[in-house]
Design a protein around this motif. Structure first.
Motif, mmCIF file in Angstrom:
data_model
loop_
_atom_site.group_PDB
_atom_site.id
_atom_site.type_symbol
_atom_site.label_atom_id
_atom_site.label_comp_id
_atom_site.label_asym_id
_atom_site.label_seq_id
_atom_site.Cartn_x
_atom_site.Cartn_y
_atom_site.Cartn_z
ATOM 1 N N ILE A 254 16.142 9.739 -6.645
ATOM 2 C CA ILE A 254 15.447 10.265 -5.471
ATOM 3 C C ILE A 254 14.459 9.237 -4.933
ATOM 4 N N VAL A 255 14.316 9.196 -3.607
ATOM 5 C CA VAL A 255 13.277 8.396 -2.956
ATOM 6 C C VAL A 255 12.405 9.329 -2.123
ATOM 7 N N GLY A 256 11.132 8.960 -1.962
ATOM 8 C CA GLY A 256 10.237 9.824 -1.210
ATOM 9 C C GLY A 256 8.864 9.204 -1.033
ATOM 10 N N VAL A 257 7.862 10.059 -0.861
ATOM 11 C CA VAL A 257 6.490 9.646 -0.547
ATOM 12 C C VAL A 257 5.563 10.071 -1.678
ATOM 13 N N ARG A 258 4.589 9.212 -1.977
ATOM 14 C CA ARG A 258 3.611 9.466 -3.037
ATOM 15 C C ARG A 258 2.186 9.301 -2.499
ATOM 16 N N ILE A 259 1.283 10.242 -2.851
ATOM 17 C CA ILE A 259 -0.147 10.067 -2.610
ATOM 18 C C ILE A 259 -0.865 10.249 -3.939
ATOM 19 N N ASP A 260 -1.961 9.493 -4.126
ATOM 20 C CA ASP A 260 -2.676 9.534 -5.401
ATOM 21 C C ASP A 260 -3.913 10.420 -5.378
ATOM 22 N N GLY A 261 -4.245 10.969 -4.216
ATOM 23 C CA GLY A 261 -5.440 11.798 -4.131
ATOM 24 C C GLY A 261 -5.627 12.304 -2.722
ATOM 25 N N SER A 262 -6.800 12.826 -2.441
ATOM 26 C CA SER A 262 -7.088 13.387 -1.122
ATOM 27 C C SER A 262 -6.990 12.300 -0.059
ATOM 28 N N ILE A 263 -6.271 12.591 1.011
ATOM 29 C CA ILE A 263 -5.917 11.578 1.999
ATOM 30 C C ILE A 263 -5.759 12.217 3.371
ATOM 31 N N ASP A 264 -5.808 11.406 4.409
ATOM 32 C CA ASP A 264 -5.495 11.836 5.771
ATOM 33 C C ASP A 264 -4.605 10.755 6.362
ATOM 34 N N VAL A 265 -3.297 10.949 6.264
ATOM 35 C CA VAL A 265 -2.356 9.897 6.638
ATOM 36 C C VAL A 265 -1.129 10.502 7.311
ATOM 37 N N GLN A 266 -0.639 9.795 8.294
ATOM 38 C CA GLN A 266 0.591 10.191 8.981
ATOM 39 C C GLN A 266 1.732 9.305 8.509
ATOM 40 N N VAL A 267 2.874 9.916 8.203
ATOM 41 C CA VAL A 267 4.053 9.198 7.728
ATOM 42 C C VAL A 267 5.116 9.263 8.808
ATOM 43 N N ASP A 268 5.483 8.106 9.364
ATOM 44 C CA ASP A 268 6.452 8.040 10.454
ATOM 45 C C ASP A 268 7.684 7.248 10.042
ATOM 46 N N ASN A 269 8.815 7.629 10.618
ATOM 47 C CA ASN A 269 10.071 6.871 10.497
ATOM 48 C C ASN A 269 10.483 6.635 9.045
ATOM 49 N N PHE A 270 10.286 7.644 8.188
ATOM 50 C CA PHE A 270 10.790 7.534 6.823
ATOM 51 C C PHE A 270 12.314 7.454 6.880
ATOM 52 N N SER A 271 12.875 6.438 6.238
ATOM 53 C CA SER A 271 14.330 6.281 6.243
ATOM 54 C C SER A 271 14.759 5.521 5.004
ATOM 55 N N PHE A 272 16.021 5.657 4.671
ATOM 56 C CA PHE A 272 16.571 4.874 3.572
ATOM 57 C C PHE A 272 17.963 4.404 3.963
ATOM 58 N N GLU A 273 18.362 3.318 3.333
ATOM 59 C CA GLU A 273 19.623 2.662 3.653
ATOM 60 C C GLU A 273 20.306 2.314 2.335
ATOM 61 N N SER A 274 21.498 2.851 2.124
ATOM 62 C CA SER A 274 22.192 2.630 0.853
ATOM 63 C C SER A 274 23.700 2.582 1.094
ATOM 64 N N PRO A 275 24.329 1.418 0.909
ATOM 65 C CA PRO A 275 23.697 0.140 0.561
ATOM 66 C C PRO A 275 23.076 -0.509 1.791
ATOM 67 N N PHE A 276 22.257 -1.533 1.569
ATOM 68 C CA PHE A 276 21.710 -2.267 2.701
ATOM 69 C C PHE A 276 22.145 -3.724 2.620
ATOM 70 N N GLN A 277 22.067 -4.413 3.743
ATOM 71 C CA GLN A 277 22.534 -5.803 3.835
ATOM 72 C C GLN A 277 21.504 -6.728 3.218
ATOM 73 N N LEU A 278 21.913 -7.515 2.246
ATOM 74 C CA LEU A 278 21.014 -8.454 1.590
ATOM 75 C C LEU A 278 20.672 -9.612 2.499
ATOM 76 N N ASN A 279 19.566 -10.308 2.167
ATOM 77 C CA ASN A 279 19.217 -11.480 2.958
ATOM 78 C C ASN A 279 20.084 -12.668 2.556
ATOM 79 N N ASP A 280 19.850 -13.817 3.172
ATOM 80 C CA ASP A 280 20.738 -14.967 2.953
ATOM 81 C C ASP A 280 20.598 -15.571 1.558
ATOM 82 N N ARG A 281 19.634 -15.085 0.773
ATOM 83 C CA ARG A 281 19.472 -15.555 -0.602
ATOM 84 C C ARG A 281 20.116 -14.572 -1.585
ATOM 85 N N GLY A 282 20.727 -13.498 -1.056
ATOM 86 C CA GLY A 282 21.338 -12.519 -1.920
ATOM 87 C C GLY A 282 20.342 -11.658 -2.653
ATOM 88 N N GLN A 283 19.128 -11.532 -2.068
ATOM 89 C CA GLN A 283 18.058 -10.758 -2.712
ATOM 90 C C GLN A 283 17.760 -9.502 -1.899
#
Length: 224
Positions: A195-224
Motif C-alpha cells: 500500500i502507498v499513502g499519506v503519513r502525518i506525525d502529529g497535529s498539522i494543517d496541510v493540504q494534499v494535492d495531486n496524490f498519484s502513483f505510477e506502477s511501473p514507471f519509466q526509469l531515468n537514463d541511469r536505470g535508477q
C-alpha cells in the motif's frame, strides 16, 4: 500505467466521536489505535475534500490510504503538500510506501516526510516500533514564506537498485533495494511492495494535492 488517485469530492468529511472519517474508499488509522478509523483519546484530526485532493487539520499522528492503491516494484508515488500556517512545532508529513497489515495488529510501512524547519526523515514503522533510517536538513525543502505558507512536492521512486526520496525534483537521500546496508533491510525489494499513502506525525494543517502513483514507471537514463 499512471494511476491517478485523486479524491473525488463527494463528502464533507469531519471528525466524528473522536475518530477521523476518510472520503469514500480511503481509510484513516490513528497512531496507537487497534484498527482503521477507531476512536482515539484526544483525536482532533479532520479531513475535508478539496478540488485536487484533501485537507488535513488537527492530529495526532496517522496514516491515510486507499486499500486499492497497492503496487509492486518498480513504482513511484508523489503528491504536493501545502501547509497553510506553521505548526506550533516542526511536525513531519509526507508519503508512505510498502504498507502491509494496515488494518491489522502490526501495520508496517516506510515513510518519507518533511517539516517546516527544512528537515526530512525516512523511517520504518511497525505498529508502535519506529526505526529511523535517515534524517537531515535539505536545501530543496521550501520553508514557510512571510504568510506562513509552504509548498513542497514529494516523490518516492522505487527502482531495481534503490529507493530515491525526492523533494521538489532533488534527491534528498536513497536507500538500497538489493542488500542490507548499515543494518537497514527495510527497503529491500521483497519488502517495499504494498500500500502507498499519506503519513502525518502529529497535529498539522496541510493540504494534499495531486496524490498519484505510477506502477511501473519509466526509469531515468541511469536505470535508477
Amino acid at each position: 500505467m499512471l494511476r491517478p488517485a485523486l479524491l473525488v469530492v463527494l463528502l464533507a468529511v469531519l471528525a466524528v466521536d473522536g475518530a477521523a472519517q476518510a472520503p469514500a474508499g480511503w481509510k484513516v488509522r490513528i497512531d496507537g489505535s487497534p484498527s482503521a478509523s477507531a476512536s482515539g483519546a484526544g483525536t482532533t484530526l479532520k479531513i475535508a475534500p478539496t478540488e485536487k485532493g484533501f485537507h488535513l487539520s488537527g492530529g495526532p499522528g496517522a496514516v491515510i490510504w486507499d486499500p486499492a492503491h497497492s503496487v509492486k516494484p518498480i513504482f513511484r508515488v508523489r503528491a504536493t503538500f501545502t501547509t497553510l500556517k506553521p505548526a506550533d512545532k516542526p511536525t513531519y508529513y509526507g508519503l508512505f510506501i510498502g504498507g502491509t497489515d494496515m488494518d491489522g495488529a502490526t501495520p508496517s510501512y516506510v515513510y518519507f516526510a518533511i517539516a517546516q524547519d527544512g528537515t526530512f526523515i525516512v523511517r520504518h514503522r511497525e505498529a508502535d516500533k519506529i526505526d529511523e533510517i535517515d534524517k537531515s536538513l535539505h536545501y530543496a525543502i521550501k520553508k514557510p514564506d512571510a504568510s506562513g505558507k509552504m509548498v513542497n512536492t514529494l516523490d518516492v521512486q522505487v527502482a531495481p537498485t534503490a529507493v530515491s526520496y525526492v523533494v521538489n525534483g532533488a534527491v534528498a537521500t536513497a536507500t538500497p533495494t538489493r542488500s542490507a546496508v548499515a543494518g537497514n533491510s527495510f527497503t529491500l525489494t521483497e519488502k517495499i511492495g504494498g500500500i502507498v499513502g499519506v503519513r502525518i506525525d502529529g497535529s498539522i494543517d496541510v493540504q494534499v494535492d495531486n496524490f498519484s502513483f505510477e506502477s511501473p514507471f519509466q526509469l531515468n537514463d541511469r536505470g535508477q
